[in-house]
Design a protein around this motif. Sequence first.
Motif, PDB file in Angstrom:
ATOM      1  N   LYS A 111      -1.128   1.209   3.296  1.00  0.00           N
ATOM      2  CA  LYS A 111      -0.264   2.268   3.446  1.00  0.00           C
ATOM      3  C   LYS A 111       1.078   1.661   4.261  1.00  0.00           C
ATOM      4  CE  LYS A 111      -3.317   6.156   1.883  1.00  0.00           C
ATOM      5  NZ  LYS A 111      -3.627   7.386   2.474  1.00  0.00           N
ATOM      6  N   HIS A 112       0.528   1.617   5.508  1.00  0.00           N
ATOM      7  CA  HIS A 112       1.416   1.378   6.456  1.00  0.00           C
ATOM      8  C   HIS A 112       2.422   0.167   6.247  1.00  0.00           C
ATOM      9  CE1 HIS A 112      -1.354  -1.791   8.014  1.00  0.00           C
ATOM     10  NE2 HIS A 112      -0.211  -2.085   8.858  1.00  0.00           N
ATOM     11  N   VAL A 120       1.792  10.872   4.876  1.00  0.00           N
ATOM     12  CA  VAL A 120       0.705   9.792   5.310  1.00  0.00           C
ATOM     13  C   VAL A 120       0.170  10.561   6.775  1.00  0.00           C
ATOM     14  CG1 VAL A 120       0.812   7.799   4.246  1.00  0.00           C
ATOM     15  CG2 VAL A 120       2.308   8.221   6.286  1.00  0.00           C
ATOM     16  N   THR A 150      -1.141   6.507  10.495  1.00  0.00           N
ATOM     17  CA  THR A 150      -0.415   5.408   9.522  1.00  0.00           C
ATOM     18  C   THR A 150       1.076   5.240   9.891  1.00  0.00           C
ATOM     19  OG1 THR A 150      -1.597   5.975   7.743  1.00  0.00           O
ATOM     20  CG2 THR A 150       0.309   5.072   7.172  1.00  0.00           C
ATOM     21  N   THR A 161       2.738   1.854  11.203  1.00  0.00           N
ATOM     22  CA  THR A 161       4.217   1.297  10.667  1.00  0.00           C
ATOM     23  C   THR A 161       5.237   1.234  11.612  1.00  0.00           C
ATOM     24  OG1 THR A 161       3.963   2.749   8.628  1.00  0.00           O
ATOM     25  CG2 THR A 161       6.081   2.083   9.260  1.00  0.00           C
ATOM     26  N   ARG A 201       3.344  -0.848   3.199  1.00  0.00           N
ATOM     27  CA  ARG A 201       4.208  -0.332   2.168  1.00  0.00           C
ATOM     28  C   ARG A 201       5.541   0.464   2.809  1.00  0.00           C
ATOM     29  NH1 ARG A 201      -0.462   0.963  -0.738  1.00  0.00           N
ATOM     30  NH2 ARG A 201      -0.068   3.241  -0.303  1.00  0.00           N
ATOM     31  N   ILE A 202       4.913   1.444   3.721  1.00  0.00           N
ATOM     32  CA  ILE A 202       6.247   2.168   4.231  1.00  0.00           C
ATOM     33  C   ILE A 202       6.880   1.315   5.015  1.00  0.00           C
ATOM     34  CG2 ILE A 202       6.452   3.989   5.923  1.00  0.00           C
ATOM     35  CD1 ILE A 202       3.663   5.115   4.987  1.00  0.00           C
TER      36      ILE A 202
END
Length: 181
Positions: A7-8, A42, A46, A50, A10-11
């Motif tokens: 997730k991090h 999120v 996360t 990021t 992608r962000i």
Amino acid sequence: MTGVPLKHQRISRILAREIRAGRRPAGERLPGEHALTRRFGVSRTTVRATLAELSEEGLITIRIGKGSSVLFDGRPPDDRLGRARALAVRGAATSARTLAVRETHDSALAAELGLEKDEFVCVERTRELVPDGTVVSYERGPGCGPTTDEQRTSRTADDSFAEHAVALLDPGHFRLSLAFG
């Protein structure tokens, strides 16, 4: 690992694209952790991962209690026309705050620069980002104190002495770049 970005990651890619495309110009503060948490749905953990990744890439700087700000895009500023112009070309509006102006004498510097007189005007100033007043450099002229960090001597078109400046640069906004050839 299956190769699927976390997730991090992608962000981080989304925000990095926004920064590199100029939608988030140099000096702009990123939204806070809570706002990014809401935007991406999120956790704060996360979001922190990021921001850490963006910082490691050199795209942002993180200041505890101040938030995260977009850095210049990693290219060394071309300050042949002066630091203020170099920053303006990069999209960062700055202002200068004069801290002190006084006459001084420095025979060693005069000798180094090949000048007959050792009289100089010492100007101490800060350069600040216009949006929030973040100081990105502290600059001082000759005779203002010990010389460290970046030094620059400017001359006129006929090679006469114009200015000698020493700058202490905020590493969050400037990077050292060396070229060997």
